[in-house]
Design a protein around this motif. Structure first.
Motif, PDB file in Angstrom:
ATOM      1  N   GLY A 155      -8.511   1.491  16.784  1.00 58.15           N
ATOM      2  CA  GLY A 155      -8.260   2.932  16.614  1.00 58.15           C
ATOM      3  C   GLY A 155      -7.176   3.179  15.585  1.00 58.15           C
ATOM      4  O   GLY A 155      -7.284   4.084  14.729  1.00 58.15           O
ATOM      5  N   ILE A 156      -6.121   2.394  15.684  1.00 53.62           N
ATOM      6  CA  ILE A 156      -5.017   2.567  14.724  1.00 53.62           C
ATOM      7  C   ILE A 156      -5.512   2.262  13.307  1.00 53.62           C
ATOM      8  O   ILE A 156      -5.178   2.956  12.333  1.00 53.62           O
ATOM      9  CB  ILE A 156      -3.839   1.647  15.118  1.00 53.62           C
ATOM     10  N   ALA A 157      -6.295   1.210  13.208  1.00 54.29           N
ATOM     11  CA  ALA A 157      -6.796   0.828  11.884  1.00 54.29           C
ATOM     12  C   ALA A 157      -7.686   1.934  11.298  1.00 54.29           C
ATOM     13  O   ALA A 157      -7.623   2.268  10.113  1.00 54.29           O
ATOM     14  CB  ALA A 157      -7.552  -0.500  11.978  1.00 54.29           C
ATOM     15  N   VAL A 158      -8.526   2.475  12.233  1.00 53.73           N
ATOM     16  CA  VAL A 158      -9.430   3.559  11.771  1.00 53.73           C
ATOM     17  C   VAL A 158      -8.619   4.764  11.330  1.00 53.73           C
ATOM     18  O   VAL A 158      -8.903   5.391  10.294  1.00 53.73           O
ATOM     19  CB  VAL A 158     -10.427   3.918  12.895  1.00 53.73           C
ATOM     20  N   GLN A 159      -7.600   5.086  12.107  1.00 55.62           N
ATOM     21  CA  GLN A 159      -6.761   6.231  11.749  1.00 55.62           C
ATOM     22  C   GLN A 159      -6.074   5.999  10.403  1.00 55.62           C
ATOM     23  O   GLN A 159      -6.010   6.903   9.554  1.00 55.62           O
ATOM     24  CB  GLN A 159      -5.721   6.448  12.847  1.00 55.62           C
ATOM     25  N   ALA A 160      -5.548   4.813  10.215  1.00 52.80           N
ATOM     26  CA  ALA A 160      -4.904   4.470   8.948  1.00 52.80           C
ATOM     27  C   ALA A 160      -5.905   4.560   7.800  1.00 52.80           C
ATOM     28  O   ALA A 160      -5.592   5.034   6.698  1.00 52.80           O
ATOM     29  CB  ALA A 160      -4.294   3.066   9.045  1.00 52.80           C
ATOM     30  N   ASP A 161      -7.121   4.093   8.132  1.00 50.49           N
ATOM     31  CA  ASP A 161      -8.155   4.138   7.102  1.00 50.49           C
ATOM     32  C   ASP A 161      -8.479   5.578   6.723  1.00 50.49           C
ATOM     33  O   ASP A 161      -8.605   5.917   5.533  1.00 50.49           O
ATOM     34  CB  ASP A 161      -9.423   3.425   7.597  1.00 50.49           C
ATOM     35  N   TRP A 162      -8.578   6.432   7.744  1.00 50.02           N
ATOM     36  CA  TRP A 162      -8.840   7.848   7.469  1.00 50.02           C
ATOM     37  C   TRP A 162      -7.704   8.478   6.684  1.00 50.02           C
ATOM     38  O   TRP A 162      -7.928   9.300   5.773  1.00 50.02           O
ATOM     39  CB  TRP A 162      -9.080   8.607   8.789  1.00 50.02           C
ATOM     40  N   ARG A 167      -8.044   7.407   3.155  1.00 50.23           N
ATOM     41  CA  ARG A 167      -9.143   8.129   2.487  1.00 50.23           C
ATOM     42  C   ARG A 167      -8.736   9.550   2.141  1.00 50.23           C
ATOM     43  O   ARG A 167      -9.063  10.060   1.065  1.00 50.23           O
ATOM     44  CB  ARG A 167     -10.373   8.148   3.385  1.00 50.23           C
ATOM     45  N   GLU A 168      -8.027  10.175   3.079  1.00 52.56           N
ATOM     46  CA  GLU A 168      -7.580  11.545   2.822  1.00 52.56           C
ATOM     47  C   GLU A 168      -6.629  11.550   1.623  1.00 52.56           C
ATOM     48  O   GLU A 168      -6.720  12.418   0.738  1.00 52.56           O
ATOM     49  CB  GLU A 168      -6.885  12.105   4.056  1.00 52.56           C
ATOM     50  N   PHE A 169      -5.750  10.588   1.603  1.00 52.18           N
ATOM     51  CA  PHE A 169      -4.811  10.486   0.486  1.00 52.18           C
ATOM     52  C   PHE A 169      -5.565  10.303  -0.831  1.00 52.18           C
ATOM     53  O   PHE A 169      -5.275  10.944  -1.833  1.00 52.18           O
ATOM     54  CB  PHE A 169      -3.845   9.324   0.724  1.00 52.18           C
ATOM     55  N   ILE A 170      -6.519   9.432  -0.807  1.00 54.88           N
ATOM     56  CA  ILE A 170      -7.290   9.156  -2.028  1.00 54.88           C
ATOM     57  C   ILE A 170      -8.058  10.406  -2.467  1.00 54.88           C
ATOM     58  O   ILE A 170      -8.139  10.718  -3.652  1.00 54.88           O
ATOM     59  CB  ILE A 170      -8.235   7.953  -1.815  1.00 54.88           C
ATOM     60  N   SER A 171      -8.629  11.101  -1.499  1.00 56.36           N
ATOM     61  CA  SER A 171      -9.379  12.326  -1.846  1.00 56.36           C
ATOM     62  C   SER A 171      -8.445  13.380  -2.425  1.00 56.36           C
ATOM     63  O   SER A 171      -8.809  14.088  -3.377  1.00 56.36           O
ATOM     64  CB  SER A 171     -10.110  12.858  -0.620  1.00 56.36           C
ATOM     65  N   ASN A 172      -7.236  13.482  -1.855  1.00 56.00           N
ATOM     66  CA  ASN A 172      -6.272  14.432  -2.417  1.00 56.00           C
ATOM     67  C   ASN A 172      -5.928  14.066  -3.849  1.00 56.00           C
ATOM     68  O   ASN A 172      -5.875  14.935  -4.735  1.00 56.00           O
ATOM     69  CB  ASN A 172      -5.000  14.452  -1.572  1.00 56.00           C
ATOM     70  N   ILE A 173      -5.677  12.769  -4.041  1.00 52.67           N
ATOM     71  CA  ILE A 173      -5.345  12.321  -5.394  1.00 52.67           C
ATOM     72  C   ILE A 173      -6.509  12.630  -6.345  1.00 52.67           C
ATOM     73  O   ILE A 173      -6.321  13.158  -7.458  1.00 52.67           O
ATOM     74  CB  ILE A 173      -5.008  10.817  -5.410  1.00 52.67           C
ATOM     75  N   LEU A 220       0.825  -1.205   0.000  1.00 50.71           N
ATOM     76  CA  LEU A 220       0.000   0.000   0.000  1.00 50.71           C
ATOM     77  C   LEU A 220       0.862   1.260   0.000  1.00 50.71           C
ATOM     78  O   LEU A 220       0.587   2.220  -0.729  1.00 50.71           O
ATOM     79  CB  LEU A 220      -0.924  -0.028   1.220  1.00 50.71           C
ATOM     80  N   ASP A 221       1.905   1.240   0.802  1.00 50.48           N
ATOM     81  CA  ASP A 221       2.790   2.411   0.860  1.00 50.48           C
ATOM     82  C   ASP A 221       3.464   2.652  -0.486  1.00 50.48           C
ATOM     83  O   ASP A 221       3.572   3.790  -0.975  1.00 50.48           O
ATOM     84  CB  ASP A 221       3.835   2.210   1.950  1.00 50.48           C
ATOM     85  N   ASN A 222       3.945   1.557  -1.072  1.00 51.95           N
ATOM     86  CA  ASN A 222       4.580   1.684  -2.385  1.00 51.95           C
ATOM     87  C   ASN A 222       3.591   2.196  -3.430  1.00 51.95           C
ATOM     88  O   ASN A 222       3.940   3.002  -4.315  1.00 51.95           O
ATOM     89  CB  ASN A 222       5.163   0.342  -2.819  1.00 51.95           C
ATOM     90  N   LEU A 223       2.380   1.691  -3.279  1.00 45.57           N
ATOM     91  CA  LEU A 223       1.365   2.119  -4.246  1.00 45.57           C
ATOM     92  C   LEU A 223       1.073   3.608  -4.118  1.00 45.57           C
ATOM     93  O   LEU A 223       0.865   4.303  -5.105  1.00 45.57           O
ATOM     94  CB  LEU A 223       0.094   1.294  -4.049  1.00 45.57           C
ATOM     95  N   LYS A 224       1.033   4.101  -2.903  1.00 40.93           N
ATOM     96  CA  LYS A 224       0.792   5.539  -2.679  1.00 40.93           C
ATOM     97  C   LYS A 224       1.902   6.373  -3.306  1.00 40.93           C
ATOM     98  O   LYS A 224       1.642   7.372  -4.005  1.00 40.93           O
ATOM     99  CB  LYS A 224       0.719   5.825  -1.182  1.00 40.93           C
TER     100      LYS A 224
END
Lengths: 360, 84
Positions: free
Chosen positions: B14-21, B24-30, A129-133
């Protein structure tokens, strides 16, 4: 390192099994996909790589990049000549950029497929995932870079063409101005020539008829006998011809023919000695003439009167009446030059008489 | 032991949710940047089309002017007596 990069083993055979250098565009794209795989294994290399399917979709939507930059109107040989020139160099570079942009699409698709499979089958999904990003960010930057290059080159090409066209417009305007100048010049010259011809005809009658009126009237009378001349005065508004004026004079003289006969009768009554004309009376009145000329004029006038009698009387009576009575002469728009006219006639008449005397 | 394991689960969640957020933020930026790129390309296409249309119109006008000039010059060359 092997654990963090599990796909290296899968990629190595492809890397090891790399054949000769790619010659076509498709082979080049495949080579790039292989390089992507290697980039995933070694993330430090800045290589063109494929990204998620969303970028592929957006890139494929633009029909603009599918347009052939060359103008469709260029013929074969001219197209080659154009390509070889400075403009052709720019065109070629634009075509190369467009081709590279087009090749991004299959690369991105292949990269997205590989990432999907690797994420599904590998154990370290976070690494994938990191690489993909990272790959997505780099691919986006790469795509923006390509698009910017294409846009810049196209704009530059357009600006160049626009400047050339503006130069052409100026040149065509110059040519148009030159042709217009030539046309104006020819029109002016033509008008001037036409005006000159009209002016010559106007002045001709003014300076010729009073001095040669006698001879011309005689000639005109002869012409009337011989040819079928249209005697009626023509309605020329701008330039009344000599013929018209003679006709008008003749018409005026025919109206005053009775006057002329009466005048002749008077002269005959006053001078019963000879069949002389009233001219002799005029001759005697002119003090400037010498006596010899008077006597010779008398004799020549006798001859003149005898010769005149042979011809039709009406016409010559009218002509004599004009000499006898200059006031009865109805010349339209002609200057009143009775004295000078008579003097001129006397001079000519005397010259003719002198000749006749010398002949005798 | 159970509470330790239970305490670890919410942290992981919590960590998973944070990673997920973050993802999502990364995807929205892209996505946002890709949409900006798309808008730029649409505007670029519109302006380039209008520019090319104006260029085409200018070329057509030039072509007609040149045709008229050609006819005028040919008539002048065929009738040289006009200029004498």
């Amino acid at each position: 390192m092997q654990q963090h990069e599990p796909w290296r083993s899968a990629a190595e055979p492809a890397g090891l099994g790399a054949g000769p250098a790619p010659t076509t565009v498709e082979e080049g794209s495949m080579e790039r996909s292989k390089n992507f795989i290697k980039a995933l294994q070694v993330s430090r290399r800045p290589v063109r790589i494929r990204v998620i399917r969303q970028v592929c979709f957006y890139v494929s939507v633009f029909p603009f990049f599918g347009i052939d930059v060359q103008r469709s109107g260029f013929p074969g040989s001219l197209g080659d000549a154009v390509l070889c020139s400075w403009f052709g160099w720019r065109l070629r570079s634009l075509r190369v950029c467009l081709q590279e942009l087009k090749n991004l699409r299959p690369q991105l698709y292949s990269a997205s497929e590989y990432c999907e499979k690797s994420y599904l089958h590998s154990e370290q999904k976070q690494m994938v995932l990191d690489n993909l990003k990272d790959y997505a960010v780099r691919a986006l930057v790469n795509a923006v870079d390509h698009l910017g290059t294409v846009a810049y080159k196209l704009t530059d090409l357009y600006e160049q063409q626009a400047s050339e066209i503006s130069t052409l417009e100026l040149k065509v305007a110059c040519l148009n101005q030159q042709v217009l100048t030539c046309q104006t010049y020819t029109d002016k010259e033509g008008l001037r020539q036409q005006q000159m011809m009209g002016a010559a005809t106007r002045h001709h009658k003014h300076y010729i008829i009073p001095y040669a009126g006698n001879k011309r009237m005689q000639a005109f009378s002869e012409m009337q006998v011989d040819a079928n001349i249209d005697v009626t005065p023509r309605p020329y508004s701008s330039a009344k011809t000599l013929q018209w004026h003679l006709v008008s004079e003749k018409n005026s003289k025919t109206d005053s023919s009775h006057q002329s006969e009466f005048v002749l009768g008077e002269t005959k009554a006053t001078k019963p000695a000879s069949n002389t004309l009233h001219i002799h009376g005029k001759e005697s009145s002119s003090s400037s003439l010498p006596n010899k000329h008077l006597h010779s004029s008398k004799t020549s006038s006798d001859l003149f009167s005898v010769s005149i009698k042979d011809q039709p009387a009406a016409r010559h009576l009218s002509s004599f009446s004009s000499f006898d009575n200059p006031r009865g002469r109805q010349i339209q728009k002609a200057p009143v030059r009775t004295k000078s006219m008579l003097a001129a006639l006397f001079v000519k008449h005397k010259s003719a008489k002198m000749k006749n005397v010398s002949v005798r | 032991m159970g509470r330790g394991g239970g305490m670890g689960n919410p942290v992981n969640v919590g960590i998973a949710v944070q990673a997920d957020w973050e993802n999502r933020e990364f995807i929205s930026n892209i996505s946002l940047n890709v949409r900006r790129l798309f808008d730029f390309l649409l505007r670029f296409e519109a302006t380039t089309k209008s520019k090319l249309a104006s260029l085409n119109e200018k070329l057509d006008t030039l072509e007609r002017k040149l045709q008229v000039l050609e006819v005028q010059v040919s008539s002048a060359t065929t009738n040289p007596s006009v200029f004498n």
